[in-house]
Motif scaffolding. Structure first.
Motif, short mmCIF file in Angstrom:
data_model
loop_
_atom_site.label_atom_id
_atom_site.label_comp_id
_atom_site.label_asym_id
_atom_site.label_seq_id
_atom_site.Cartn_x
_atom_site.Cartn_y
_atom_site.Cartn_z
N THR A 158 27.68 -18.48 -3.61
CA THR A 158 27.52 -19.55 -4.59
C THR A 158 28.39 -20.71 -4.12
N ASN A 159 28.51 -21.75 -4.95
CA ASN A 159 29.39 -22.87 -4.61
C ASN A 159 29.94 -23.48 -5.88
N ASP A 160 31.10 -24.16 -5.73
CA ASP A 160 31.75 -24.80 -6.87
C ASP A 160 31.55 -26.32 -6.86
N GLY A 161 30.55 -26.77 -6.12
CA GLY A 161 30.29 -28.20 -6.00
C GLY A 161 30.97 -28.83 -4.80
N LYS A 162 31.86 -28.06 -4.16
CA LYS A 162 32.58 -28.54 -3.00
C LYS A 162 32.62 -27.50 -1.89
N ASN A 163 32.99 -26.28 -2.25
CA ASN A 163 33.13 -25.20 -1.27
C ASN A 163 32.07 -24.12 -1.48
N LEU A 164 31.72 -23.42 -0.41
CA LEU A 164 30.89 -22.24 -0.51
C LEU A 164 31.78 -21.05 -0.83
N ILE A 165 31.31 -20.18 -1.74
CA ILE A 165 32.09 -19.02 -2.16
C ILE A 165 31.28 -17.77 -1.81
N VAL A 166 31.90 -16.86 -1.06
CA VAL A 166 31.20 -15.71 -0.50
C VAL A 166 31.86 -14.42 -0.97
N SER A 167 31.03 -13.42 -1.30
CA SER A 167 31.52 -12.05 -1.50
C SER A 167 31.04 -11.20 -0.33
N THR A 168 31.82 -10.17 -0.01
CA THR A 168 31.49 -9.32 1.14
C THR A 168 31.46 -7.85 0.77
N GLY A 169 31.26 -7.56 -0.51
CA GLY A 169 31.18 -6.18 -0.96
C GLY A 169 32.50 -5.54 -1.32
N GLY A 170 33.58 -6.32 -1.21
CA GLY A 170 34.90 -5.79 -1.55
C GLY A 170 35.43 -6.39 -2.84
N SER A 171 36.71 -6.76 -2.82
CA SER A 171 37.37 -7.28 -4.02
C SER A 171 37.72 -8.77 -3.91
N ASP A 172 37.29 -9.43 -2.83
CA ASP A 172 37.72 -10.80 -2.58
C ASP A 172 36.58 -11.81 -2.67
N LEU A 173 36.95 -13.03 -3.07
CA LEU A 173 36.09 -14.20 -2.95
C LEU A 173 36.62 -15.04 -1.79
#
Length: 260
Positions: free
Chosen positions: A137-152
């Motif tokens: 997804t994105n916050d209007g500025k950065n891309l935000i990625v999940s990788t199946g763990g606990s982190d964004l």
């Protein structure tokens, strides 16, 4: 005798205190998000949904599985594809998002991210990343990625350079299996893979502040189609303020309203 009584009293007091501590609500526990299904729409059961989003009033979907991965523009009312491209069979498509009229699509184990023009889905860039791609997804500025763990993971959309990583926690402990993502009004919503939960995450702290249980929705879907898989797909239309949910190979897509 008095000494024994005093010791027993202390033990009883300690037991009561421990019991009170056990019964005391966890201040970090997520609030419960109940939900209502507002409208039901058809969904393509061949779509192994990996990404779902609205952009400028139009529904888009990214699908997975080798040989079946696609990027699609979808008609909400019919569930039919209006425009699509297929990924090469060597790629397993994952999350998708759109930022500034550019479509980004993750792949699972291929360490590749594709960027397309919005109008015609023409591929304009490929990025190489040292991660498994899951949600995007994105916050209007950065891309935000999940990788199946606990982190964004936050990435620069121009270079796909990693900017920062935020650990997501539930009641103080790291979460897990974060999958499809959607940024909604300052919060990141996430499906938890293989579980019926949607998390509402404060991106500043990483804390899961609210949690929805989709068990009844999932049971409804399985009663309709035994081949349907896990919930995965959260979309939000900023114009209408409506939220939509579906899953992998689901026959239905729902407009829902959450309590939190």
């Amino acid at each position: 005798m008095k000494k024994l009584f005093f010791i027993a009293a202390l033990a009883g007091f300690a037991a009561c205190k421990n019991k009170d501590a056990e019964n005391k609500p966890d201040p970090n526990a997520p609030k419960i998000m109940s939900y209502s299904i507002i409208t039901t729409y058809p969904h393509d059961t061949s779509s192994y949904t990996q990404g779902l989003l609205f952009y400028k009033g139009q529904l888009y979907e990214g699908t997975g599985n080798y040989g079946f991965s696609k990027l699609k523009k979808v008609d909400l009312k019919t569930g039919q594809s209006q425009q699509e491209i297929a990924l090469d069979k060597k790629y397993f498509g994952e999350g998708v998002t759109i930022l500034n009229d550019t479509v980004y699509q993750l792949t699972w184990k291929e360490k590749t991210v594709f960027a397309y023009t919005l109008k015609d889905f023409k591929k304009v860039k490929e990025f190489t990343v040292d991660i498994e791609g899951w949600g995007l997804t994105n916050d209007g500025k950065n891309l935000i990625v999940s990788t199946g763990g606990s982190d964004l993971h936050y990435y620069d959309p121009a270079t796909f350079k990693l900017l920062k990583t935020q650990t997501v926690t539930e009641s103080g402990s790291p979460s897990f299996n974060l999958n499809e993502l959607e940024y909604i009004n300052g919060f990141v919503y996430a499906n938890q893979y293989q579980y019926p939960y949607i998390f509402k995450i404060d991106p500043a702290s990483g804390q899961i502040v609210a949690k929805a249980d989709l068990t009844s929705m999932w049971e409804r879907i399985k009663a309709i189609d035994h081949d349907a898989e896990v919930p995965n797909g959260i979309a939000y239309d900023t114009a209408t303020k409506k939220m939509y949910i579906t899953g992998k190979w689901w026959p239905e897509l729902y407009e829902v309203q959450f309590s939190q």
